[in-house]
Motif scaffolding. Structure first.
Motif, PDB file in Angstrom:
ATOM      1  N   ALA A 130       0.799  -1.308  -0.078  1.00  0.00           N
ATOM      2  CA  ALA A 130       0.016  -0.017  -0.136  1.00  0.00           C
ATOM      3  C   ALA A 130       0.772   1.142   0.051  1.00  0.00           C
ATOM      4  N   LEU A 131       1.931   1.397   0.700  1.00  0.00           N
ATOM      5  CA  LEU A 131       2.690   2.306   0.910  1.00  0.00           C
ATOM      6  C   LEU A 131       3.411   2.547  -0.545  1.00  0.00           C
ATOM      7  N   ARG A 132       3.926   1.478  -1.128  1.00  0.00           N
ATOM      8  CA  ARG A 132       4.468   1.628  -2.609  1.00  0.00           C
ATOM      9  C   ARG A 132       3.692   2.216  -3.619  1.00  0.00           C
ATOM     10  N   GLN A 133       2.226   1.793  -3.471  1.00  0.00           N
ATOM     11  CA  GLN A 133       1.109   2.290  -4.240  1.00  0.00           C
ATOM     12  C   GLN A 133       1.062   3.781  -4.007  1.00  0.00           C
ATOM     13  N   ARG A 134       0.789   4.214  -3.032  1.00  0.00           N
ATOM     14  CA  ARG A 134       0.714   5.631  -2.538  1.00  0.00           C
ATOM     15  C   ARG A 134       1.843   6.720  -2.878  1.00  0.00           C
ATOM     16  N   ARG A 135       3.227   5.792  -2.764  1.00  0.00           N
ATOM     17  CA  ARG A 135       4.448   6.800  -3.295  1.00  0.00           C
ATOM     18  C   ARG A 135       4.104   6.827  -4.725  1.00  0.00           C
ATOM     19  N   GLU A 136       3.760   6.057  -5.464  1.00  0.00           N
ATOM     20  CA  GLU A 136       3.543   5.832  -6.901  1.00  0.00           C
ATOM     21  C   GLU A 136       2.594   7.171  -7.384  1.00  0.00           C
ATOM     22  N   ALA A 137       1.452   7.196  -6.465  1.00  0.00           N
ATOM     23  CA  ALA A 137       0.595   8.311  -6.735  1.00  0.00           C
ATOM     24  C   ALA A 137       1.090   9.644  -6.507  1.00  0.00           C
ATOM     25  N   PHE A 138       1.858   9.554  -5.339  1.00  0.00           N
ATOM     26  CA  PHE A 138       2.308  10.879  -5.027  1.00  0.00           C
ATOM     27  C   PHE A 138       3.419  11.345  -6.150  1.00  0.00           C
ATOM     28  N   ILE A 139       4.390  10.460  -6.746  1.00  0.00           N
ATOM     29  CA  ILE A 139       5.109  10.810  -7.799  1.00  0.00           C
ATOM     30  C   ILE A 139       4.516  11.314  -9.013  1.00  0.00           C
ATOM     31  N   ALA A 140       3.349  10.622  -9.069  1.00  0.00           N
ATOM     32  CA  ALA A 140       2.558  11.236 -10.354  1.00  0.00           C
ATOM     33  C   ALA A 140       1.772  12.569 -10.176  1.00  0.00           C
ATOM     34  N   ALA A 141       1.775  12.821  -8.997  1.00  0.00           N
ATOM     35  CA  ALA A 141       1.179  14.197  -8.534  1.00  0.00           C
ATOM     36  C   ALA A 141       2.315  15.087  -8.479  1.00  0.00           C
ATOM     37  N   GLY A 142       3.686  14.738  -8.794  1.00  0.00           N
ATOM     38  CA  GLY A 142       4.807  15.837  -8.799  1.00  0.00           C
ATOM     39  C   GLY A 142       5.619  15.626  -7.561  1.00  0.00           C
ATOM     40  N   ALA A 143       5.387  14.737  -6.592  1.00  0.00           N
ATOM     41  CA  ALA A 143       6.415  14.533  -5.367  1.00  0.00           C
ATOM     42  C   ALA A 143       7.636  14.178  -5.965  1.00  0.00           C
ATOM     43  N   THR A 144       8.686  14.774  -5.394  1.00  0.00           N
ATOM     44  CA  THR A 144      10.090  14.573  -5.510  1.00  0.00           C
ATOM     45  C   THR A 144      10.843  14.188  -4.481  1.00  0.00           C
ATOM     46  N   SER A 145       9.887  14.092  -3.221  1.00  0.00           N
ATOM     47  CA  SER A 145      10.773  13.793  -1.981  1.00  0.00           C
ATOM     48  C   SER A 145       9.693  13.161  -0.842  1.00  0.00           C
ATOM     49  N   SER A 146      10.074  12.560   0.115  1.00  0.00           N
ATOM     50  CA  SER A 146       9.228  11.987   1.347  1.00  0.00           C
ATOM     51  C   SER A 146       9.901  12.764   2.504  1.00  0.00           C
ATOM     52  N   ASP A 147       9.032  12.804   3.516  1.00  0.00           N
ATOM     53  CA  ASP A 147       9.395  13.383   4.811  1.00  0.00           C
ATOM     54  C   ASP A 147       9.004  12.741   6.083  1.00  0.00           C
ATOM     55  N   HIS A 148       9.873  12.378   6.909  1.00  0.00           N
ATOM     56  CA  HIS A 148       9.573  11.653   8.041  1.00  0.00           C
ATOM     57  C   HIS A 148       9.806  12.497   9.310  1.00  0.00           C
ATOM     58  N   GLY A 149       8.821  12.446  10.213  1.00  0.00           N
ATOM     59  CA  GLY A 149       9.070  13.271  11.450  1.00  0.00           C
ATOM     60  C   GLY A 149       8.762  12.323  12.698  1.00  0.00           C
ATOM     61  N   HIS A 150      10.010  11.711  12.854  1.00  0.00           N
ATOM     62  CA  HIS A 150      10.046  10.778  14.089  1.00  0.00           C
ATOM     63  C   HIS A 150      10.604  11.319  15.030  1.00  0.00           C
ATOM     64  N   PRO A 151      10.385  10.828  16.140  1.00  0.00           N
ATOM     65  CA  PRO A 151      10.767  11.404  17.589  1.00  0.00           C
ATOM     66  C   PRO A 151      12.224  11.604  17.753  1.00  0.00           C
ATOM     67  N   THR A 152      12.705  10.348  17.187  1.00  0.00           N
ATOM     68  CA  THR A 152      14.157  10.156  17.120  1.00  0.00           C
ATOM     69  C   THR A 152      14.696   9.823  15.696  1.00  0.00           C
ATOM     70  N   ALA A 153      16.089   9.865  15.480  1.00  0.00           N
ATOM     71  CA  ALA A 153      16.665   9.554  14.329  1.00  0.00           C
ATOM     72  C   ALA A 153      16.930   7.908  14.251  1.00  0.00           C
ATOM     73  N   ARG A 154      16.478   7.264  15.149  1.00  0.00           N
ATOM     74  CA  ARG A 154      16.868   5.837  15.348  1.00  0.00           C
ATOM     75  C   ARG A 154      16.475   4.888  14.040  1.00  0.00           C
ATOM     76  N   THR A 155      17.243   4.050  13.658  1.00  0.00           N
ATOM     77  CA  THR A 155      17.044   2.944  12.484  1.00  0.00           C
ATOM     78  C   THR A 155      17.338   1.628  12.952  1.00  0.00           C
ATOM     79  N   LEU A 156      16.640   0.726  12.333  1.00  0.00           N
ATOM     80  CA  LEU A 156      16.861  -0.615  12.510  1.00  0.00           C
ATOM     81  C   LEU A 156      16.536  -1.293  11.367  1.00  0.00           C
ATOM     82  N   ASP A 157      17.494  -2.239  10.935  1.00  0.00           N
ATOM     83  CA  ASP A 157      17.406  -3.142   9.638  1.00  0.00           C
ATOM     84  C   ASP A 157      16.812  -4.457  10.113  1.00  0.00           C
ATOM     85  N   LEU A 158      15.553  -4.597  10.433  1.00  0.00           N
ATOM     86  CA  LEU A 158      15.140  -5.955  10.970  1.00  0.00           C
ATOM     87  C   LEU A 158      14.996  -6.812   9.657  1.00  0.00           C
ATOM     88  N   ASP A 159      14.835  -8.216  10.165  1.00  0.00           N
ATOM     89  CA  ASP A 159      14.578  -9.146   9.384  1.00  0.00           C
ATOM     90  C   ASP A 159      13.028  -8.934   8.967  1.00  0.00           C
TER      91      ASP A 159
END
Length: 476
Positions: A234-263
């Motif tokens: 679903a997220l990939r589909q919406r990203r495609e729709a946003f790109i079709a509407a002119g989007a060139t970026s995403s934005d992420h407003g998380h409480p922290t900068a923590r990242t994890l590469d989970l299985d």
């Protein structure tokens, strides 16, 4: 370029540097505005209706202003801020304006005062200083301008010399206003007004109504968001729709900068716990952290620039949140750690030039200690401008002083206004250009740059860099 006594606003006091700053500012002053991150309502430009009265335009939606008055005991409802329970709110624009003017002294030396005074002068041509005694005069002068066709939103857009304006929408938004803009020749890929993909409300398990938002995401996309695999689809589909509407970026407003590469199996287990209402705060943080890496993968696939805005403690003023809701001035910054937090993402993709990760902070102390070295050492990383609590002349100056020696100018991404206040866009960009002119003038007088190099640099900072980093096409 202004010709009055404020022409040297924010320039150095030393005559030689001031003269240099004037010349460098002249290079940037008339360049088009690239606004790659902000929160202007696209309906304003799509409908192109006259703006409401001065109070509804300038005071009511600006939490920089209303939170300052709240700190001195003036309830937001007295300034027209809507309440969640429908309790009484002041609706008389003139009364709101007078109450604000009565407290104008609270804004001495703040960026809010600087922006407002410049907006009055440069946008509305109003030179009467605001005070309790002049409140009605200033109100009437601004109101008179708003009644003129030249002050409709699209006419102002033209006068502001905005080349690209990025708004911010969630995956649940139908992008209808952007469709209207595209139909009018203003939106779509390469358009003048584009959207930005902001998925926080479907990624953050602690976001109010998260489970319902996932259901809505499934309805919008026709996918089964009951499963993690369906959620990603679903997220990939919406990203495609946003790109079709002119989007060139995403934005992420998380409480922290923590990242994890989970299985994937572990990520699916976390998602399932959240869907069943069993997730605890640690689960929510782990899922947010994993999704940042997942979004980096998606960005490599579809080309969206990835912006990360961490460090805000949302709705810290619980009374304000309960009475008026989100985004009304109840948030505060917190200390934010980057090198260890971002390591999983950077280990995976930090050296991949297909990824552009623009990092912001509300923790000024991290500029020189953490962020500049990261931007100076990874192909994927760029530094975003100071934003929100830090978008002031003092911090903009300290930003250049803090990061240039480690990251240079060309690992930064240009200025972002991050504003809902449409009429403040040109003055905010003007302030940034003035600060950069003053900084570069000092470098020239110290024989660290030639004047030609400084002139080329200020044009890059003001225009060419943000256009390139955010993929808005070739510089004009």
């Amino acid at each position: 370029m202004p010709t009055d006594s404020r022409a040297d606003l924010l320039f150095p006091a030393e005559p030689g540097q001031r003269s240099l700053a004037r010349r460098l500012y002249a290079v940037a002053a008339q360049l088009p505005i690239i606004s790659p991150h902000g929160h202007v309502d696209p309906a304003i430009l799509a409908e192109d209706r006259p703006f409401p009265d001065p109070a509804q335009l300038i005071i009511v939606p600006d939490h920089y202003l209303t939170r300052m008055l709240l700190s001195q005991g003036v309830p937001p409802a007295d300034l027209g801020v809507p309440t969640l329970d429908g309790s009484p709110v002041e609706t008389d624009g003139r009364r709101i304006w007078r109450r604000f003017a009565d407290h104008w002294h609270l804004f001495r030396a703040t960026p809010s005062r600087l922006w407002l005074e410049q907006t009055f002068r440069e946008v509305f041509g109003v030179t009467t200083p605001l005070s309790p005694a002049t409140a009605d005069t200033v109100y009437d002068e601004v109101a008179a301008r708003l009644a003129e066709p030249e002050f409709r939103p699209r006419a102002l857009f033209e006068r502001f010399n905005i080349e690209v304006l990025a708004t911010t929408e969630s995956p649940l938004d139908d992008l209808g206003w952007h469709a209207k803009l595209a139909a009018d020749g203003w939106g779509g890929p390469g358009g003048r007004v584009v959207t930005t993909f902001r998925p926080d409300n479907v990624v953050d398990m602690e976001f109010d109504g998260w489970a319902g938002n996932l259901d809505r995401l499934g309805e919008v996309t026709g996918t089964d968001t009951g499963t993690y695999a369906g959620f990603l689809a679903a997220l990939r589909q919406r990203r495609e729709a946003f790109i079709a509407a002119g989007a060139t970026s995403s934005d992420h407003g998380h409480p922290t900068a923590r990242t994890l590469d989970l299985d994937p199996a572990e990520a699916a287990r976390l998602y399932d716990r959240g869907r069943r209402g069993l997730a605890d705060p640690a689960d929510a943080e782990a899922f947010r952290a994993h999704m940042l890496v997942e979004f980096a993968r998606m960005s490599i696939e579809d080309g969206l620039v990835m912006q990360l805005h961490p460090g805000a403690v949302r709705n810290h003023n619980r009374w304000l949140y309960a009475r008026h809701g989100r985004d009304v001035g109840g948030d505060v910054p917190q200390a934010t750690e980057y090198p260890h937090a971002l390591a999983p993402l950077l280990d995976a993709y930090g050296n991949d030039p297909r990824l552009r990760l623009v990092l912001y902070t509300l923790d000024e102390y991290t500029f020189s200690r953490e962020l500049a070295p990261l931007a100076g050492g990874y192909a994927a990383v760029y530094l975003g401008a100071p934003w929100w609590f830090l978008d002031s002349p003092e911090v903009l100056r300290r930003f250049r002083e803090s990061v240039t020696e480690s990251a240079g100018f060309y690992n930064t991404a240009g200025f972002v206004d991050d504003t809902r206040a449409f009429c403040s866009i040109p003055v905010r960009h003007d302030v940034a250009r003035r600060v950069d002119a003053a900084y570069l003038a000092r470098l020239v007088t110290e024989h660290r740059l030639t004047e030609d190099e400084a002139a080329d640099t200020i044009a890059d900072l003001a225009y060419r860099l943000p256009k390139r980093v955010f993929k808005f096409g070739r510089p004009a």
